[in-house]
Enzyme design. Structure first.
Site, short mmCIF file in Angstrom:
data_model
loop_
_atom_site.label_atom_id
_atom_site.label_comp_id
_atom_site.label_asym_id
_atom_site.label_seq_id
_atom_site.Cartn_x
_atom_site.Cartn_y
_atom_site.Cartn_z
N SER A 57 37.56 31.11 37.30
CA SER A 57 36.77 31.06 38.54
C SER A 57 35.28 30.84 38.35
O SER A 57 34.59 30.55 39.33
CB SER A 57 36.93 32.38 39.31
OG SER A 57 38.00 32.29 40.18
N LYS A 60 34.02 27.76 39.72
CA LYS A 60 33.82 27.60 41.17
C LYS A 60 32.33 27.53 41.51
O LYS A 60 31.94 26.97 42.54
CB LYS A 60 34.48 28.75 41.92
CG LYS A 60 36.01 28.72 41.79
CD LYS A 60 36.64 29.96 42.40
CE LYS A 60 38.16 29.92 42.22
NZ LYS A 60 38.80 31.19 42.58
N TYR A 182 41.83 21.42 41.75
CA TYR A 182 41.48 22.85 41.68
C TYR A 182 41.99 23.47 40.36
O TYR A 182 41.26 24.19 39.67
CB TYR A 182 42.08 23.57 42.90
CG TYR A 182 41.95 25.07 42.81
CD1 TYR A 182 40.76 25.72 43.14
CD2 TYR A 182 43.01 25.86 42.36
CE1 TYR A 182 40.63 27.10 43.03
CE2 TYR A 182 42.90 27.24 42.26
CZ TYR A 182 41.70 27.85 42.59
OH TYR A 182 41.58 29.21 42.47
N TYR A 234 35.04 39.11 43.33
CA TYR A 234 36.20 39.42 44.15
C TYR A 234 35.85 40.60 45.06
O TYR A 234 34.74 40.67 45.58
CB TYR A 234 37.44 39.70 43.28
CG TYR A 234 37.59 38.76 42.11
CD1 TYR A 234 37.69 37.39 42.31
CD2 TYR A 234 37.62 39.21 40.80
CE1 TYR A 234 37.84 36.52 41.24
CE2 TYR A 234 37.78 38.34 39.72
CZ TYR A 234 37.88 37.00 39.96
OH TYR A 234 38.02 36.14 38.91
N VAL A 252 39.29 35.10 35.73
CA VAL A 252 40.41 35.89 35.22
C VAL A 252 40.74 35.60 33.75
O VAL A 252 41.61 36.24 33.18
CB VAL A 252 41.69 35.76 36.10
CG1 VAL A 252 41.49 36.36 37.47
CG2 VAL A 252 42.16 34.32 36.18
N1 GLU Z 1 42.82 29.72 38.50
C1 GLU Z 1 42.76 31.07 38.99
C2 GLU Z 1 43.51 31.18 40.28
O1 GLU Z 1 43.39 30.33 41.09
C3 GLU Z 1 41.33 31.45 39.17
C4 GLU Z 1 41.19 32.87 39.57
C5 GLU Z 1 39.97 33.53 39.04
O2 GLU Z 1 39.49 33.32 37.91
O3 GLU Z 1 39.47 34.33 39.83
O4 GLU Z 1 44.25 32.10 40.54
#
Ligand code: GLU
Length: 298
Positions: A57, A60, A182, A234, A252
């Site tokens: 993430s 992102k 994604y 989160y 994650v």
């Molecule tokens: N590729 C992971 C997902 O979409 C990213 C989640 C993350 O790192 O928060 O679940």
């Protein structure tokens, strides 16, 4: 920093790896690396800081920077700027919010950002990678097809989220195109050293310290840092602000990047995650670092 690293390394290994992505479930749980660099590039790395890991993430933040630089403030018509208080992959709020994800760092928000990039770019995967490589003068950065494939095969919840967004009219392209991009975004791999060097532009008012390229404007950089502060962890973003006191983003894969605007960037990698999905030792290390050095923004 060395003594903090040693103290945290010696703590019992707690938590779980991201078991829902098969390829991440096999990473050595004892790995632990950190790398800090000031904007004038004085740096220090400790432990496994030269070993590549999946930034998940954290990517992102980079996709948001690219989309924001391309479409400007219009992006906020399609994604909000509030902490969600729910898990990163939650479907709960979307219906009540008419398909507008609370922020760009939860999975639904990142999918809307990915959709913007699929619409705006002729070759989204290549052009995103070109941007990431350009910021840090690092042509070796790349996606991991093994990790992307591993996630694609079992990404039922993300597939559901993207289709749900489409049904609520907040995805313009086909869900398959958006999801494919994604999952690739999330699979980028780098070392702590590479991650810190890459993200230093956010400590430097949006300008690359390696080559002076202005990635995003000063105002955009302020806003991205604000979003990392309020939404980067989160449903534990408040806890991270409380304990560490820096804008940041976790993934994650067990990585965390934290930014002190106008001063430094620091990254940590330790794959074992707490219940909210944030690196257990990573949070512990950063809390001790900013507390003992008094180098937090508060
Ligand atoms: N590729 C992971 C997902 O979409 C990213 C989640 C993350 O790192 O928060 O679940």
């Amino acid at each position: 920093m060395t003594s903090i690293y040693t103290e945290v390394k010696a703590l019992p290994t707690q938590g779980k790896r991201a078991l829902y992505i098969p390829e991440l479930a096999t990473v050595n749980p004892e790995k632990f690396g950190v790398f800090i660099s000031s904007i004038d590039e004085r740096s220090l790395g400790l432990g496994d800081y030269q070993e590549k890991f999946s930034i998940q993430s954290i990517a992102k933040v980079l996709s948001l920077c690219l989309a924001y630089s391309l479409v400007g403030e219009k992006i906020w018509d399609r994604v909000g700027v509030e902490p969600s208080g729910t898990a990163f992959n939650s479907l709960l709020q979307l219906e009540a919010d008419n398909g507008i994800p609370r922020n760009p760092f939860i999975n639904a928000g990142a999918m809307v950002v990915a959709d913007v990039l699929v619409s705006e770019l002729d070759r989204p995967k290549e052009e995103f990678l070109e941007m990431v490589r350009k910021i840090s003068n690092n042509p070796t950065l790349n996606y991991s097809s093994t990790i992307a494939q591993s996630e694609k095969e079992v990404g039922y919840r993300n597939i559901a989220l993207c289709h749900f967004l489409k049904s609520l009219n907040n995805i313009d392209n086909t869900p398959d195109e958006v999801l494919d991009f994604y999952f690739d975004l999330c699979s980028i791999e780098m070392t702590c050293e590479e991650l810190t060097n890459l993200m230093l532009f956010l400590a430097n008012n949006g300008k690359s310290v390696q080559n002076e390229h202005q990635v995003i404007s000063v105002t955009q950089s302020k806003r991205i840092n604000a979003l990392m502060q309020t939404c980067g962890f989160y449903d534990e973003s408040g806890e991270f602000a409380f304990r560490v006191g820096l804008p940041g983003k976790s993934g994650v894969g067990g990585g965390i990047i934290a930014i002190y605007p106008n001063k430094y960037a620091v990254s940590v990698w330790s794959p074992m995650l707490n219940e909210k999905g944030n690196s257990h030792k990573g949070m512990e290390f950063l809390e001790r670092l900013t507390t003992q050095t008094q180098l937090s923004i508060f």
